[in-house]
Write a protein that holds these residues in place. Structure first.
Motif, PDB file in Angstrom:
ATOM      1  N   GLN A 182       7.058 -44.396 -10.885  1.00  0.00           N
ATOM      2  CA  GLN A 182       7.010 -45.604 -11.711  1.00  0.00           C
ATOM      3  C   GLN A 182       6.261 -46.727 -11.002  1.00  0.00           C
ATOM      4  OE1 GLN A 182       7.863 -45.987 -14.803  1.00  0.00           O
ATOM      5  NE2 GLN A 182       7.729 -48.194 -14.994  1.00  0.00           N
ATOM      6  N   CYS A 183       6.523 -46.886  -9.723  1.00  0.00           N
ATOM      7  CA  CYS A 183       5.891 -47.985  -8.990  1.00  0.00           C
ATOM      8  C   CYS A 183       4.428 -47.683  -8.665  1.00  0.00           C
ATOM      9  CB  CYS A 183       6.710 -48.343  -7.754  1.00  0.00           C
ATOM     10  SG  CYS A 183       8.337 -49.022  -8.231  1.00  0.00           S
ATOM     11  N   ALA A 184       4.077 -46.412  -8.541  1.00  0.00           N
ATOM     12  CA  ALA A 184       2.660 -46.052  -8.400  1.00  0.00           C
ATOM     13  C   ALA A 184       1.923 -46.399  -9.690  1.00  0.00           C
ATOM     14  CB  ALA A 184       2.512 -44.569  -8.082  1.00  0.00           C
ATOM     15  N   TRP A 185       2.561 -46.120 -10.818  1.00  0.00           N
ATOM     16  CA  TRP A 185       1.981 -46.475 -12.102  1.00  0.00           C
ATOM     17  C   TRP A 185       1.852 -47.992 -12.238  1.00  0.00           C
ATOM     18  CZ3 TRP A 185       4.617 -49.076 -16.135  1.00  0.00           C
ATOM     19  CH2 TRP A 185       3.871 -49.243 -17.292  1.00  0.00           C
ATOM     20  N   ALA A 186       2.913 -48.729 -11.875  1.00  0.00           N
ATOM     21  CA  ALA A 186       2.882 -50.188 -11.962  1.00  0.00           C
ATOM     22  C   ALA A 186       1.746 -50.760 -11.120  1.00  0.00           C
ATOM     23  CB  ALA A 186       4.220 -50.774 -11.520  1.00  0.00           C
ATOM     24  N   ALA A 187       1.548 -50.192  -9.938  1.00  0.00           N
ATOM     25  CA  ALA A 187       0.463 -50.653  -9.072  1.00  0.00           C
ATOM     26  C   ALA A 187      -0.897 -50.346  -9.693  1.00  0.00           C
ATOM     27  CB  ALA A 187       0.579 -50.012  -7.688  1.00  0.00           C
TER      28      ALA A 187
ATOM     29  N   ALA B 239       7.043 -55.196  -5.590  1.00  0.00           N
ATOM     30  CA  ALA B 239       7.858 -55.903  -6.581  1.00  0.00           C
ATOM     31  C   ALA B 239       8.564 -54.905  -7.490  1.00  0.00           C
ATOM     32  CB  ALA B 239       6.984 -56.857  -7.396  1.00  0.00           C
ATOM     33  N   CYS B 240       7.876 -53.845  -7.861  1.00  0.00           N
ATOM     34  CA  CYS B 240       8.462 -52.791  -8.690  1.00  0.00           C
ATOM     35  C   CYS B 240       9.630 -52.138  -7.962  1.00  0.00           C
ATOM     36  CB  CYS B 240       7.381 -51.763  -9.032  1.00  0.00           C
ATOM     37  SG  CYS B 240       7.999 -50.324  -9.928  1.00  0.00           S
TER      38      CYS B 240
ATOM     39  N   VAL C 166      14.824 -41.677  -6.542  1.00  0.00           N
ATOM     40  CA  VAL C 166      13.780 -41.890  -5.527  1.00  0.00           C
ATOM     41  C   VAL C 166      12.430 -41.387  -6.048  1.00  0.00           C
ATOM     42  CG1 VAL C 166      12.996 -41.187  -3.219  1.00  0.00           C
ATOM     43  CG2 VAL C 166      15.353 -41.939  -3.568  1.00  0.00           C
ATOM     44  N   LYS C 167      12.437 -40.216  -6.674  1.00  0.00           N
ATOM     45  CA  LYS C 167      11.195 -39.662  -7.238  1.00  0.00           C
ATOM     46  C   LYS C 167      10.693 -40.514  -8.395  1.00  0.00           C
ATOM     47  CE  LYS C 167      11.924 -34.857  -5.964  1.00  0.00           C
ATOM     48  NZ  LYS C 167      12.100 -33.478  -6.439  1.00  0.00           N
ATOM     49  N   TYR C 168      11.616 -40.915  -9.271  1.00  0.00           N
ATOM     50  CA  TYR C 168      11.240 -41.761 -10.411  1.00  0.00           C
ATOM     51  C   TYR C 168      10.648 -43.081  -9.923  1.00  0.00           C
ATOM     52  CZ  TYR C 168      11.855 -45.345 -13.957  1.00  0.00           C
ATOM     53  OH  TYR C 168      11.643 -46.411 -14.796  1.00  0.00           O
TER      54      TYR C 168
ATOM     55  N   LEU D 123      13.507 -52.175  -9.405  1.00  0.00           N
ATOM     56  CA  LEU D 123      14.194 -50.928  -9.736  1.00  0.00           C
ATOM     57  C   LEU D 123      15.408 -50.696  -8.847  1.00  0.00           C
ATOM     58  CD1 LEU D 123      11.273 -48.458 -10.542  1.00  0.00           C
ATOM     59  CD2 LEU D 123      12.740 -49.718 -12.131  1.00  0.00           C
ATOM     60  N   ASN D 124      15.289 -50.993  -7.565  1.00  0.00           N
ATOM     61  CA  ASN D 124      16.440 -50.847  -6.670  1.00  0.00           C
ATOM     62  C   ASN D 124      17.594 -51.739  -7.112  1.00  0.00           C
ATOM     63  OD1 ASN D 124      15.226 -48.977  -4.988  1.00  0.00           O
ATOM     64  ND2 ASN D 124      14.650 -50.467  -3.440  1.00  0.00           N
ATOM     65  N   LEU D 125      17.275 -52.981  -7.477  1.00  0.00           N
ATOM     66  CA  LEU D 125      18.328 -53.915  -7.891  1.00  0.00           C
ATOM     67  C   LEU D 125      18.973 -53.476  -9.202  1.00  0.00           C
ATOM     68  CD1 LEU D 125      16.617 -57.291  -6.934  1.00  0.00           C
ATOM     69  CD2 LEU D 125      18.530 -56.163  -5.761  1.00  0.00           C
ATOM     70  N   ARG D 126      18.188 -52.945 -10.109  1.00  0.00           N
ATOM     71  CA  ARG D 126      18.745 -52.455 -11.381  1.00  0.00           C
ATOM     72  C   ARG D 126      19.656 -51.243 -11.137  1.00  0.00           C
ATOM     73  NH1 ARG D 126      17.125 -55.333 -15.381  1.00  0.00           N
ATOM     74  NH2 ARG D 126      15.138 -56.425 -15.297  1.00  0.00           N
ATOM     75  N   ARG D 127      19.224 -50.336 -10.284  1.00  0.00           N
ATOM     76  CA  ARG D 127      20.037 -49.155  -9.968  1.00  0.00           C
ATOM     77  C   ARG D 127      21.325 -49.570  -9.253  1.00  0.00           C
ATOM     78  NH1 ARG D 127      21.825 -44.137 -10.892  1.00  0.00           N
ATOM     79  NH2 ARG D 127      22.180 -42.979  -9.000  1.00  0.00           N
ATOM     80  N   ALA D 128      21.225 -50.512  -8.331  1.00  0.00           N
ATOM     81  CA  ALA D 128      22.410 -51.001  -7.617  1.00  0.00           C
ATOM     82  C   ALA D 128      23.393 -51.631  -8.597  1.00  0.00           C
ATOM     83  CB  ALA D 128      22.005 -52.004  -6.537  1.00  0.00           C
ATOM     84  N   ASP D 129      22.899 -52.402  -9.538  1.00  0.00           N
ATOM     85  CA  ASP D 129      23.739 -53.039 -10.536  1.00  0.00           C
ATOM     86  C   ASP D 129      24.459 -51.981 -11.381  1.00  0.00           C
ATOM     87  OD1 ASP D 129      24.615 -55.489 -12.030  1.00  0.00           O
ATOM     88  OD2 ASP D 129      23.526 -54.479 -13.650  1.00  0.00           O
ATOM     89  N   SER D 130      23.738 -50.953 -11.757  1.00  0.00           N
ATOM     90  CA  SER D 130      24.324 -49.870 -12.549  1.00  0.00           C
ATOM     91  C   SER D 130      25.438 -49.162 -11.775  1.00  0.00           C
ATOM     92  CB  SER D 130      23.229 -48.872 -12.936  1.00  0.00           C
ATOM     93  OG  SER D 130      23.761 -47.795 -13.649  1.00  0.00           O
TER      94      SER D 130
END
Length: 143
Positions: A99-104, A121-122, A93-95, A126-133
């Motif tokens: 990360q998404c603040a940086w992307a923005a 979008a970020c 959640v912190k990452y 990231l949520n979908l990648r974490r869910a997949d993992s």
């Protein structure tokens, strides 16, 4: 000790597999492009994707927790895994926020709405990648 080593190998292997399968997970750019059908509704579309990805992440966390309950290992290892999952979820959640603040911020002087669309979008990606993992790791745990 063998069980801990096995779990470590499964998690590492699961991470590698998740990366191989990641082509099925839309990138931030693909999410923005998929929502660009209506200029007025892009932000709402990305917000919907972010919320749906959050639901997918929660479902994957629950599925992993259920897999740990069925896991044929000593109770102390299952407990450690649950504790580490909780710590990893909090760190994620912190990452994701950073990360998404940086992307923005890569939008530079763009208007706030455009920056928010990048952030959403970020979050979705990231949520979908974490869910997949997590789903991969859950499949690797043997009852």
């Amino acid at each position: 000790m063998r069980t801990v080593m096995l779990v470590a190998l499964l998690v590492i292997g699961g991470s590698a597999l998740a990366q191989e399968e990641s082509s099925e997970i839309p990138t931030e750019r693909e999410l923005r492009e998929a929502c660009s059908f209506d200029a007025a509704g892009v932000r709402e579309c990305l917000d919907k994707h972010a919320k749906e990805s959050e639901a997918a992440l929660k479902a994957a966390e629950s599925a992993f927790a259920a897999a740990v309950k069925r896991w044929d290992t000593d109770a102390k290892y299952a407990k450690q895994t649950r504790q580490k999952l909780s710590a990893a979820a909090a760190a994620f959640v912190k990452y994701r926020a950073a990360q998404c603040a940086w992307a923005a911020s890569l939008g530079g002087g763009a208007i706030g709405n455009a920056l928010e669309m990048s952030r959403l979008a970020c979050i979705a990606e990231l949520n979908l990648r974490r869910a997949d993992s997590l789903q991969t790791a859950a499949r690797e745990l043997r009852p």
